[in-house]
Design a protein around this motif. Structure first.
Motif, short mmCIF file in Angstrom:
data_model
loop_
_atom_site.label_atom_id
_atom_site.label_comp_id
_atom_site.label_asym_id
_atom_site.label_seq_id
_atom_site.Cartn_x
_atom_site.Cartn_y
_atom_site.Cartn_z
N MET A 1 0.83 -1.20 0.00
CA MET A 1 0.00 0.00 0.00
C MET A 1 0.87 1.26 0.00
O MET A 1 0.58 2.22 -0.72
N VAL A 2 1.94 1.23 0.80
CA VAL A 2 2.84 2.38 0.83
C VAL A 2 3.50 2.58 -0.53
O VAL A 2 3.64 3.70 -1.02
N ASN A 3 3.93 1.48 -1.15
CA ASN A 3 4.58 1.58 -2.46
C ASN A 3 3.61 2.06 -3.54
O ASN A 3 4.00 2.81 -4.44
N LEU A 4 2.36 1.63 -3.47
CA LEU A 4 1.38 2.10 -4.45
C LEU A 4 1.15 3.60 -4.31
O LEU A 4 0.96 4.31 -5.30
N ASN A 5 1.18 4.09 -3.07
CA ASN A 5 1.05 5.53 -2.89
C ASN A 5 2.30 6.27 -3.36
O ASN A 5 2.21 7.36 -3.94
N THR A 6 3.46 5.65 -3.12
CA THR A 6 4.71 6.30 -3.52
C THR A 6 4.85 6.37 -5.03
O THR A 6 5.25 7.39 -5.60
N PHE A 7 4.52 5.25 -5.70
CA PHE A 7 4.68 5.17 -7.16
C PHE A 7 3.32 5.28 -7.86
O PHE A 7 3.09 4.60 -8.87
N ASP A 8 2.46 6.11 -7.32
CA ASP A 8 1.12 6.22 -7.90
C ASP A 8 1.16 6.79 -9.31
O ASP A 8 0.41 6.35 -10.19
N ASP A 9 2.04 7.76 -9.56
CA ASP A 9 2.10 8.34 -10.91
C ASP A 9 2.55 7.32 -11.94
O ASP A 9 2.06 7.29 -13.08
N ILE A 10 3.48 6.44 -11.55
CA ILE A 10 3.93 5.39 -12.48
C ILE A 10 2.82 4.40 -12.73
O ILE A 10 2.61 3.94 -13.87
N ALA A 11 2.09 4.03 -11.67
CA ALA A 11 0.98 3.09 -11.84
C ALA A 11 -0.10 3.67 -12.75
O ALA A 11 -0.69 2.95 -13.58
N GLN A 12 -0.34 4.96 -12.64
CA GLN A 12 -1.33 5.60 -13.52
C GLN A 12 -0.85 5.59 -14.98
O GLN A 12 -1.64 5.35 -15.90
N ASP A 13 0.43 5.85 -15.19
CA ASP A 13 0.98 5.80 -16.55
C ASP A 13 0.91 4.39 -17.12
O ASP A 13 0.60 4.19 -18.29
N PHE A 14 1.21 3.40 -16.29
CA PHE A 14 1.16 2.01 -16.74
C PHE A 14 -0.25 1.62 -17.18
O PHE A 14 -0.43 0.91 -18.19
N LYS A 15 -1.24 2.10 -16.46
CA LYS A 15 -2.60 1.67 -16.74
C LYS A 15 -3.27 2.49 -17.84
O LYS A 15 -3.98 1.92 -18.69
N TYR A 16 -3.04 3.81 -17.84
CA TYR A 16 -3.88 4.67 -18.68
C TYR A 16 -3.13 5.49 -19.73
O TYR A 16 -3.73 5.91 -20.71
N PHE A 17 -1.84 5.75 -19.52
CA PHE A 17 -1.16 6.69 -20.42
C PHE A 17 -0.91 6.08 -21.80
O PHE A 17 -0.42 4.96 -21.92
N GLU A 18 -1.27 6.81 -22.83
CA GLU A 18 -0.97 6.46 -24.21
C GLU A 18 -0.32 7.69 -24.87
O GLU A 18 -0.88 8.79 -24.80
N ASP A 19 0.84 7.48 -25.47
CA ASP A 19 1.60 8.60 -26.02
C ASP A 19 0.86 9.17 -27.23
O ASP A 19 0.80 8.57 -28.31
N ALA A 20 0.27 10.36 -27.05
CA ALA A 20 -0.49 10.99 -28.14
C ALA A 20 0.39 11.49 -29.26
O ALA A 20 -0.07 11.72 -30.39
N SER A 21 1.69 11.68 -29.00
CA SER A 21 2.60 12.20 -30.03
C SER A 21 2.87 11.17 -31.12
O SER A 21 3.48 11.51 -32.14
N ASP A 22 2.45 9.91 -30.92
CA ASP A 22 2.63 8.90 -31.96
C ASP A 22 1.89 9.26 -33.25
O ASP A 22 2.27 8.83 -34.34
N GLU A 23 0.83 10.05 -33.11
CA GLU A 23 0.07 10.44 -34.31
C GLU A 23 0.90 11.32 -35.24
O GLU A 23 0.64 11.37 -36.44
N TYR A 24 1.92 12.01 -34.67
CA TYR A 24 2.72 12.93 -35.48
C TYR A 24 4.10 12.34 -35.82
O TYR A 24 4.91 13.02 -36.43
N ARG A 25 4.34 11.09 -35.42
CA ARG A 25 5.63 10.48 -35.71
C ARG A 25 5.57 9.56 -36.93
O ARG A 25 6.59 8.98 -37.30
N GLY A 26 4.43 9.39 -37.48
CA GLY A 26 4.32 8.46 -38.61
C GLY A 26 4.28 7.03 -38.11
O GLY A 26 3.35 6.60 -37.43
#
Length: 666
Positions: free
Chosen positions: A255-280
């Motif tokens: 639980m402590v680690n999930l709070n500490t690395f919450d931003d990484i966990a959010q990126d792992f679950k939801y982040f998709e690089d939108a700049s891929d649309e402009y990289r071809g």
């Protein structure tokens, strides 16, 4: 005679009529002491087995007469009351002393011939004198010692043995009209034994602590004398208390680690690089967690394997690829839920070179060591040593073991795995009756290399295996890469010859792997800077990629037949998709930033779109693939998008047909 005939005629109406032959037959009947009227279906509840059991040994005694007795046990309450009553009601008269009575009898005998009044007076005086002397003697004598209190025995008629009790307290539900006395007696007995056990454990713990204080080393006392400071002895915590809070502590740590690395966990679950649309067609790798252990900072990552059941769990082997810097090794098992500390850790005397999880038994982990041994670790057992390990007697390798692979259980349902080593042996290890039994499957021979032996003898040199992989569908087919750069196609059925030989690379083959979808395609990488894709029916490679530096490892993706990743010794990770670009990688990204550090291994997660990359400093980096690196087939109007292995096979087969040419045969 008439009287006898009349008697023979009269018969009972229900009498059985037998013939003369039947009447002469002897019928033997055995009389036993068993009661024929006793019930045969009596059951009782067994607290030991927690089930109702049929009672076999029934009492066969038949009581015909009972009489109530008048005897009372002397130790019972009624017996004690009667004995006290009898002693108080009739007190025995005080008897005179023996000497006085003897004198009186002598005087009486002298005068018993003529009994007179004087004799009676003498007897009375003698009795009075004897009584007075007896009283004086009783006063002069010391009082008798007090009697020792008799040890009270257990109640013989209401005694419960400890073995028949249970630590589970009886349930008392509300609304049930039951007699509480038996339950209170039962729970009181259990409570007494619990208190007794607690006192005995405490006493044993104190005695052990005293023994440890006595067995303190002398060196510690000398240091205390030198420093002049008094060091207090800290008693080690009780193992039971640690085991009780271990699970709760692990959950709290996560639980402590999930709070500490919450931003990484959010990126792992939801982040998709939108700049891929402009990289071809190009994509990127997003760094997520970094896994490192304090004791492995000077060791290199030599193997990575994801658990087939728990998708967040992966094992890492640590050792050294430098021949001059060999030492201990470590096996760590990490989870994505806790990046700060490993779930399991095992230390070994020799460096770990390879490992592999069992597909059906995910708690079994096969490991190969630099000293030539192989071992099996059982993650269910709380032991720091492997459950099974080879030895010199059981046929261990004489050179480092570079790869191990689990195979399907044999005909007797025994677990088995294969290993390849620099000594040229491919060995099958079978777990039979809690021991490892080895069998040499094939021995690699180096073609054209002969050594001049004594007296002009020609000694055949053995090849050095560095990697191998088994076919995903054909059980007997497997590939072996060697230090000479050759790849051998072998079969488990033939131990003396190879099915085919590929002149693959100019240096050692670091990795070889079958495609998880296409049955004919495999990939290989080498220190000669190249990655090659092959069709095992064709001697020449289908695709060749030069990465300008030595390639440490290559791996196919589990979601696409045309995507693979490779890592090079300059610290970079390369991701290819043959369906998008057959010439260049879609992504080339620096993973290791420090100088004099190299990436060694890469593995795709079987479910999530991430890869794990290891380096020579013991660091594991998880990176997420951007959308361009995991593209799915585009939807066409009026057509449904097909999914599954057939689509992946057709996609790769289409590319291979372009390379083979129109006239080539499969």
């Amino acid at each position: 005679e008439d009287d006898l005939a009349a008697r023979a005629v009269v018969r009972s109406p229900d009498q059985l009529r037998l013939t003369e032959a039947e009447l002469k037959v002897e019928v033997t009947r055995t009389l036993t002491a068993d009661n024929p009227h006793i019930p045969r279906n009596i059951v009782r509840f067994s607290f030991k087995e927690r089930a109702y059991k049929l009672v076999d040994d029934m009492d066969q005694t038949a009581i015909h007469l009972t009489l109530d007795g008048y005897l009372i046990h002397k130790d019972s309450d009624e017996g004690r009351r009667q004995s006290i009553r009898s002693s108080t009601e009739g007190e025995a008269p005080v008897e005179p002393p023996v000497e006085a009575s003897a004198e009186a009898t002598e005087e009486a005998e002298t005068k018993d011939e003529e009994p007179t009044e004087e004799a009676e007076v003498i007897l009375c005086k003698a009795a009075e004198a004897a009584g007075a002397e007896a009283a004086e003697a009783a006063e002069a004598e010391e009082p008798p010692p007090p009697k020792k209190p008799e040890k009270k025995l257990a109640n013989q008629f209401n005694f419960i043995e400890r073995g028949s009790t249970t630590y589970k307290y009886p349930l008392r539900e509300k609304g049930l009209q039951t007699d509480p006395a038996p339950f209170e007696t039962f729970s009181a007995n259990v409570n007494q034994w619990c208190i007794y056990d607690a006192y005995m454990e405490e006493l044993e713990r104190i005695e052990k602590a005293k023994e440890k204080e006595k067995a303190k080393p002398v060196a510690g006392k000398k240091e205390e004398m030198k420093t002049g400071r008094k060091l207090s002895y800290v008693e080690p915590p009780h193992t039971d208390s640690l085991s009780k809070v271990a699970k709760a502590a692990k959950i709290a740590e996560r639980m402590v680690n999930l709070n500490t690395f919450d931003d990484i966990a959010q990126d792992f679950k939801y982040f998709e690089d939108a700049s891929d649309e402009y990289r071809g067609q190009e994509g990127t790798l997003l760094p997520l967690w970094k896994f490192q252990y304090e004791k492995t900072k000077k060791l290199a990552v030599t193997a990575i394997s994801w658990n087939p059941k728990y998708k967040d769990l992966f094992a890492v082997g640590y050792g050294s690829y430098d021949f001059m810097k060999q030492g201990h090794g470590m096996l760590l098992v990490f989870t994505l839920k806790n990046p700060s500390f490993p779930e399991y850790s095992f230390s070994s005397e020799s460096g770990i070179m390879c490992l592999d999880f069992h597909s059906d038994h995910p708690h079994l982990l096969a490991v190969g060591f630099y000293d030539g041994n192989v071992a099996i670790y059982n993650l269910k057992k709380a032991s720091s040593q492997p459950s099974y390990k080879s030895s010199a007697k059981s046929g261990k390798h004489t050179e480092p073991v570079w790869q191990v692979k689990w195979q399907k259980d044999d005909a007797d349902n025994n677990s088995n795995f294969f290993s390849v080593s620099s000594d040229g042996r491919i060995v099958s290890w079978t777990l039979v009756k809690n021991e490892l039994v080895h069998m040499d499957v094939i021995k690699l021979s180096a073609d054209g290399t002969a050594m001049q032996g004594p007296e002009g003898l020609q000694l055949q040199m053995l090849g050095s295996g560095t990697s191998f992989d088994f076919h995903k569908k054909i059980d007997y087919l497997f590939l072996v890469g060697t230090e000479e750069g050759k790849i051998y196609k072998c079969s488990k059925s033939y131990s003396n010859q190879f099915l085919d030989v590929f002149e693959a690379h100019h240096m050692a083959v670091d990795s070889v792997s079958w495609n998880p979808f296409h049955l004919k395609v495999f990939i290989s990488c080498s220190s000669d800077w190249t990655v090659k894709i092959w069709d095992h029916t064709i001697k020449t490679p289908m695709f060749v990629y030069d990465l300008s530096t030595a390639v440490g490892d290559v791996a196919w993706s589990p979601y696409s037949s045309t995507v693979f990743a490779a890592v090079t010794t300059d610290g970079q990770a390369h991701v290819f998709d043959l369906n998008v670009n057959k010439v260049e990688p879609l992504c080339t990204q620096l993973v290791v930033t420090r100088k004099k550090n190299k990436t060694t291994h890469v593995q795709f997660n079987p479910v999530h779109p991430i890869i794990a990359v290891g380096d020579e400093r013991g660091l594991i980096t998880c990176l997420k693939l951007s959308p361009n690196l995991r593209k799915k087939p585009k939807e066409k109007k009026g057509q449904e998008v097909k999914k599954g292995p057939e689509v992946e096979i057709a996609k790769l087969e289409k590319l291979l047909s372009l390379v083979r040419g129109p006239g080539s045969k499969e």
